[in-house]
Scaffold this active site. Structure first.
Site: not given
Ligand code: NAD
Length: 492
Positions: A264, A298
């Protein structure tokens, strides 16, 4: 769907608008204001020594939070050799993970203090992070029981980032353990102490040491060593896209070709505002999306695309709202903007802003001040996302405009850039939202709200393209990835 994902209640969390609850919370974290912690490798056969390094708070260079003894390639190899899959019935594994969730909640004072001092988290961010960690533990505990017939893969290395040093760290470990694997947990370089606390609580809850070892150390040292250990059957990685690509290459050279990689990674996330958007709401959500957690998420908005008819007014409001943000010690409840995680990252953003200013592209610099690695948020003009070379992982929001009728072209440009984590859209036209939903290649699209945050179980999170391999964390597809792939039966 409900039939494949067991209904479950998420953590209640803490009500920060309740003065009584706030007072209790302050009391719970007060004893940890000056405490120090130690982290060292926790292996099946005992604790390992390593090079000692002081852990300094990013918000105050005089605040020494503790000491980490960092492992080396030898420690990584020892951990891999000692790891043993968790050979207990799924209900037993689930019970231990649920006990760990309870212990995490009980330890909230210590957790909030460490998140603030080691990782620079404000109290609302720390509360959200602990909740998410607890939700992962309970969610994957349920999943262990739902998918009880499946076999583990073996030894999983969990390599995590500093920006969610408890939630992501715990989520990766909990999923791999729930599926019956052995885990070697490597925290990010700046945040080993929070990782050590999480592991201590999981061990206390009944997770055996042979199934969960803790390996603090540098990414380039122990992280790389893990990607070369033949006993490692897979990696759960969350971090930057560049590191994921480097890991992928090393795995191809050194590990079994069937080794798992769940990665990820980063994003160049756009927020798009058309001329029908409610400006106050768009501004409030742009501020939260770009600058909450000092932009170190993020999911954070990195580029704001505003329809040119409304750009001037919207930017004026945005600048005003930026100047309302107060920087400071994240422990203090009045602080909106905590520190940048390292001095190096802070200097990098200063250089970036200076270059933009020299090129006449600096639209605005917020007036905030703060201690430690404080960086006052900036708005920087760009022609479009194609101009952005890399993810700038801090409170830097790029701004571009688009003409009426140009929305599809904006989405196409974002798709073409190759990342695919989050996108935000502000528009009051339902058909526009549907069109963007069908066209955008992102993991999570947020309409008329901020684009940060996800909810375990009901709003799984993860990207595509350069932003990740999938499956989404906190969703029904996540845990199965940690089981051994079903053997193909031969035709004979
Ligand atoms: P990073 O890539 O620098 O480090 C992540 C982890 O990898 C750390 O534990 C580090 O020690 C380790 N590492 C570094 N080099 C390594 C190597 N060569 N081999 C093996 N391991 C290595 O990322 P970071 O600065 O810790 O975190 C910020 C990044 O994470 C941002 O890019 C952000 O977008 C991303 N992120 C993504 C998600 C998501 O869900 N997609 C969530 C949080 C953070």
């Amino acid at each position: 769907p409900a039939e494949i994902f067991a209904p479950r209640r998420n953590s209640r969390g803490w009500e920060l608008n309740d003065v009584g609850e706030l007072a209790a919370l302050d009391k719970a974290r007060a004893p940890w204001r000056k405490a120090t912690w130690t982290a060292r490798a926790v292996l099946t056969d005992g604790l390992a020594e390593g090079d000692a390094r002081k852990v300094i708070s990013p918000s105050d260079p005089s605040d020494i939070v503790g000491t980490v003894h960092e492992g080396d390639a030898g420690t990584a190899a020892r951990a891999a050799g000692l790891a043993e899959i968790w050979d207990a019935p799924p209900s037993e594994r689930a019970a231990a993970l649920r006990r760990a969730a309870d212990l995490y909640e009980e330890a909230h004072g210590e957790v909030f203090a460490l998140l603030s001092r080691e990782a620079g988290k404000t109290l609302p961010d720390a509360v959200a992070e602990l909740r998410e960690a607890v939700d992962f533990l309970r969610c994957y505990a349920d999943e262990a029981e739902r998918l009880s017939g499946d076999a583990p893969r073996g030894v999983i290395a969990a390599i995590s980032p500093w920006n969610f040093p408890l939630a992501i760290f715990t989520g990766q470990i909990a999923a791999a353990l729930a599926a019956g694997n052995a885990v070697i947990a490597k925290p990010a370089d700046p945040t080993p102490l929070i990782g050590a606390l999480g592991v201590r609580l999981m061990h206390r809850a009944g997770v055996p040491r042979s199934a969960l070892q803790f390996l603090p150390g540098r990414g380039r040292v122990v992280g790389e060593a893990l990607t070369e250990c033949s006993r490692v059957a897979g990696l759960a990685f969350t971090g930057s896209t560049g590191t994921a690509l480097a890991i992928h290459r090393r795995m191809a050279e050194h590990l079994d070709p069937h080794a798992l990689l769940v990665a990820e990674t980063g994003g160049l996330n756009a927020m798009i505002v058309d001329s029908t958007a409610l400006p106050e709401q768009a501004v409030r959500d742009a501020i939260a999306s770009a600058f909450q957690s000092a932009g170190q998420r993020c999911s954070a908005a990195r580029i704001l695309y505003v329809q040119e008819d409304v750009a001037e007014d919207l930017l004026k409001m945005l600048k005003g709202a930026m100047d309302e943000l107060s920087g400071g010690d994240p422990w203090d409840r009045a602080t909106d903007l905590g520190p940048i995680i390292t001095e190096t990252a802070c200097k990098h953003f200063e250089d970036y802003a200076r270059r933009a200013e020299a090129e006449g592209r600096l639209i605005h610099r917020a007036s905030s001040t703060g201690s430690g690695n404080h960086f006052a948020p900036v708005l920087i003009r760009v022609a479009g996302i194609a101009d952005m070379a890399e993810e700038v992982f801090g409170p830097v929001l790029h701004v571009a405009t688009f003409p009426a009728g140009g929305l599809d072209a904006v989405v196409d440009a974002v798709n073409a850039r190759g990342f695919g984590l989050t996108m935000g859209l502000h528009s009051r036209i339902e058909a526009v939202a549907r069109r963007v939903e069908a066209r955008a290649r992102v993991g999570n699209l947020y309409v008329n709200r901020n684009q940060i945050g996800a909810i375990v179980g009901s709003q799984p999170f993860g990207g595509e393209g350069l932003s990740g391999t999938g499956p989404k964390a906190g969703g029904p597809a996540y845990l199965p990835r940690f089981h051994a792939p079903e053997r193909v039966q031969s035709a004979e």
